[in-house]
Design a protein around this motif. Sequence first.
Motif: not given
Length: 201
Positions: A50, A54-55, A57-60, A62-63, A66
């Motif tokens: 993940q 995330y590195s 595609e900066k998705s909130e 996904l954040y 994680i």
Amino acid sequence: MNLFEEIASFSKRSKQDTAIFRLLLLYNNNESDKLCYDLILELTKKIDEQVVIYSKEKSEQLYNLIDNDFVTLKELYEEYKREVYPLFPVKGIMLLSVLPKSDVDKIYSFLSDYLKDNDSFVIDKLLFQIYKTLMYFPSAEYRSSVKEFLSQSIITEERLESVMGSIKQHKKDLKSEGLENSYIELLAMYFDYLCKEFKHV
């Protein structure tokens, strides 16, 4: 410290814990503990994957995923320690905790085979390994003093602990592949001895 720094720091620290967890499973057949260990490995792999995504595609969303998985992972580590560590002697856990991960892995490999030969002469094998390890020490005086100390009376846990401490102290400045391998085997057999003695109490 941001989330990703915390994950990186935790990952670095937890590698040794994971190696210890795996080793302890050689002595612990509890299905829920094995499940907890498998879940730790699975979740660690998932978080690593993940973080890579995330590195890019900066998705909130996904954040947050994680973050939640990381909280769960830390809880699993604590749960494993809380449930499994009390089943083992404190001296045994301490012995493993001060070793580098690579040595814990070597002990695991040795014990995986050693435990298949399940006879009851644990103390005899341990003493033989002590004498075998001593052969790598150049000082005949030191070798004789340890052998004499061990032959004076009944072998107790305190006497063995004293010998193990002495060997560790004396090997610090000696660099020999034979000694290192023999010492790892000695640590493994000593851990096995501690576990089996602990279960007799």
